[in-house]
Motif scaffolding. Sequence first.
Motif, PDB file in Angstrom:
ATOM      1  N   MET A  65       0.825  -1.209   0.000  1.00 11.48           N
ATOM      2  CA  MET A  65       0.000   0.000   0.000  1.00 11.48           C
ATOM      3  C   MET A  65       0.860   1.260   0.000  1.00 11.48           C
ATOM      4  N   SER A  93      -8.683  -1.516   4.948  1.00 11.60           N
ATOM      5  CA  SER A  93      -8.088  -2.746   4.416  1.00 11.60           C
ATOM      6  C   SER A  93      -8.166  -3.898   5.404  1.00 11.60           C
ATOM      7  N   ILE A  99      -5.223   1.519  -3.790  1.00 11.60           N
ATOM      8  CA  ILE A  99      -5.091   0.900  -2.471  1.00 11.60           C
ATOM      9  C   ILE A  99      -6.396   0.211  -2.081  1.00 11.60           C
TER      10      ILE A  99
END
Length: 271
Positions: A85, A154, A252
């Motif tokens: 990321m 995430s 991302i």
Amino acid sequence: MIQISSNEIITLVASFIWPLTRILGLIVIAPPFGNNAVPARVKLVLGIGMALLVAPTLQPLPKVDLLSLTAIMILAQQFIIGMAMGFIIRVVFAGIELAGEIIGYTMGFGFASFFNPLSQTRSSAISQFLILVATAVFLALDLHLAVFASLIESFRTIPITGTLSFGFSFEKLALFGESIFRTALQLSLPVVAALLIANIALGILTRAAPQLNLYGIGFPLTIGVGFLMISLTLPYISVPIQNAFYGGIDAIQSLSVTPNSLNPAKPQPLP
């Protein structure tokens, strides 16, 4: 008297250590947080603070011994995910830096190079100027907060598991590398086009008047035209830079492997 079992202690430690590893992986790599000018203590405090906020919201974690090979593999997975990321944000900055290199060399300004603490290499003055502008845009638009929000999200899209699957697509990460050249072309094209016209005019002028000193006229002219075009495009340069950062944030968020792209086979557990 409150009694806490060893399994509960292991779960609490794991729920802090594993997200902290992913967060620090991004902070170490992603500009401007990964700059050597930022003290390591500040990076560590920022990572610990975010890990404390994320830990209570995590999905159920795999129950493994923290000293086992499985726990070490999970730790390595989280660090690689965080680095992936952070690498996306670094790619955006690399495209902006490449645009400055192209502009500088086209202007004949390539000899004016300085040490860049971000890339640990020497880069041109124009390149460092664009990096400073991009960093200002990045912070002024609160895009660093958007990056942190994507990182926290995430943990839902790429949960911490005990399988060999990383949970994100390396192919998407590799394909995003093409944005270096796309960003560099968008930022440098106006200046390079103006300098190309100036060089064509110089070529016509030297053919019409061969007695003119091309080197005495050409270098000041190209440098002057380059600075003039940079000053004219500077009020509008924030738009492509902003779009490049938004593209990185979208990348991302889309790193996770979608259910349709997952292998239907059962993932192989770690040893």
